[in-house]
Design a protein around this motif. Sequence first.
Motif, PDB file in Angstrom:
ATOM      1  N   SER A 129       0.739  -1.216  -0.003  1.00 49.15           N
ATOM      2  CA  SER A 129      -0.021   0.121  -0.096  1.00 49.15           C
ATOM      3  C   SER A 129       0.784   1.208   0.091  1.00 49.15           C
ATOM      4  CB  SER A 129      -0.727   0.193   1.326  1.00 49.15           C
ATOM      5  OG  SER A 129      -1.928  -1.073   1.135  1.00 49.15           O
ATOM      6  N   SER A 132       2.005   1.531  -3.421  1.00 52.03           N
ATOM      7  CA  SER A 132       0.986   2.128  -4.350  1.00 52.03           C
ATOM      8  C   SER A 132       0.778   3.678  -4.191  1.00 52.03           C
ATOM      9  CB  SER A 132      -0.427   1.404  -3.863  1.00 52.03           C
ATOM     10  OG  SER A 132      -0.198   0.116  -4.086  1.00 52.03           O
ATOM     11  N   SER A 193      -4.209   2.857   1.718  1.00 50.48           N
ATOM     12  CA  SER A 193      -4.967   2.674   0.381  1.00 50.48           C
ATOM     13  C   SER A 193      -6.168   3.975   0.319  1.00 50.48           C
ATOM     14  CB  SER A 193      -5.888   1.444   0.888  1.00 50.48           C
ATOM     15  OG  SER A 193      -4.770   0.345   0.682  1.00 50.48           O
ATOM     16  N   MET A 216      -3.780  -0.638  -9.598  1.00 52.91           N
ATOM     17  CA  MET A 216      -3.836  -0.660  -7.931  1.00 52.91           C
ATOM     18  C   MET A 216      -4.580  -2.518  -7.783  1.00 52.91           C
ATOM     19  SD  MET A 216      -5.163   2.556  -5.961  1.00 52.91           S
ATOM     20  CE  MET A 216      -5.258   1.612  -4.449  1.00 52.91           C
ATOM     21  N   VAL A 285       6.091  -3.425  -7.249  1.00 48.13           N
ATOM     22  CA  VAL A 285       4.850  -2.871  -7.259  1.00 48.13           C
ATOM     23  C   VAL A 285       4.658  -1.720  -8.524  1.00 48.13           C
ATOM     24  CG1 VAL A 285       3.061  -1.225  -6.019  1.00 48.13           C
ATOM     25  CG2 VAL A 285       4.334  -3.243  -4.902  1.00 48.13           C
ATOM     26  N   GLY A 289       1.564  -3.361 -10.039  1.00 51.76           N
ATOM     27  CA  GLY A 289       0.775  -3.187  -9.167  1.00 51.76           C
ATOM     28  C   GLY A 289       0.511  -3.985  -7.740  1.00 51.76           C
ATOM     29  N   GLN A 290      -0.664  -3.745  -7.238  1.00 53.61           N
ATOM     30  CA  GLN A 290      -0.805  -4.567  -5.653  1.00 53.61           C
ATOM     31  C   GLN A 290      -1.104  -6.157  -6.255  1.00 53.61           C
ATOM     32  OE1 GLN A 290      -2.375  -2.895  -2.187  1.00 53.61           O
ATOM     33  NE2 GLN A 290      -2.744  -1.079  -3.379  1.00 53.61           N
TER      34      GLN A 290
END
Length: 365
Positions: A129, A132, A193, A216, A285, A289-290
């Motif tokens: 997160s 992100s 998030s 994401m 990431v 992405g996650q």
Amino acid sequence: MKAAASEEAAGTGVGPVVATVRGRRPGLPYPVVLAFLGVLVAGTATAGIAVGSISVPTGQVWSILLHQVVPALVEPTWTPVRETIVIDVRLPRVLLAGVVGAGLSVAGMALQALVRNPLADPMLLGVSSGASVGAVLVLVLNLSLLGLFTLPIAAFCGALAALVAVYFLARSGGRMTTVRLVLAGVATAEVLSAVASFLIVTSNDPHKTQSALRWMLGGLAGTTWTTVWVPVGAVLIGTAVLLGVCRPLNLLLAGEEAAAALGLDVHRFRGALFTLVALMIGTIVAVSGQIGFVGLIMPHVVRLLVGADHRRALPAAALLGAAFLIAADLAARTIMSPEEIPVGILTALVGGPFFLWLMRRKAAR
């Protein structure tokens, strides 16, 4: 000095623990397990390249790959379109999936040793997160201060900040419990998030909002050779470093006091390894992405196969993680073809029940 350290280790009980960590689990020999995992990676990679909207026979896939390496050995009997599909479209995506899966698995195993908690995971601890938030900032604000490296560096800074925050929030009185670690990680992940979601919602560019939102959820669509090399380098270097510090990682499994008694500077070692793991996760990431739960599931499966010794477990975790994510990405792009499911959704569907089972198993013990 060595005798005193041995006596102290025996007094603290670290000797038997380290001996247990180094011991071999009963079952298949380690080379057999490693060979099986290698074949599994090759099989899933072949399927990942061969299967798609335009199917390519398995033999032709290997012929095209061999022709690229040694052109004189194989005479081309395929169309240029199929060669483009194999080399420029599917091969970089499969390679990136393998690298991301291997990196997440190795990073998860290292985190579980560093915090001495089997529930530790890059996503659960808020590391993903944090990465992100850094990456979404770059995407939404269209930042390009450092060119190609802007996104990985921003993701790395976010991952490192999140990991440090969770680590200090979870410690109280010099100790860290499982419940406190999970709560600190979940709370930090939720806050970060929310920050990332806020940045996406308040963006004025619908195209950037859509791309950031899909990013994401985790996915490997649109992978090119340009985006592969940075995570490949980060995962290879990070895994090599972790293999070089297997002994300190094994010592941490015995406890901080025991590791310190054997001469390990626990705080400095943890700080360096936290930075390394954050760099790996941030780089991963930034391109994928996650993608959650890979770093939680794979280390536990590997320990059941080869034991807890990191000299054996880290290579096995890298291979198993690579095979798992290649297979998950293949399922993500074929289950609802021509639509593509974000691979992070599939890993969450598998990892969520596994996490609940793991918590119940730990509570029963």
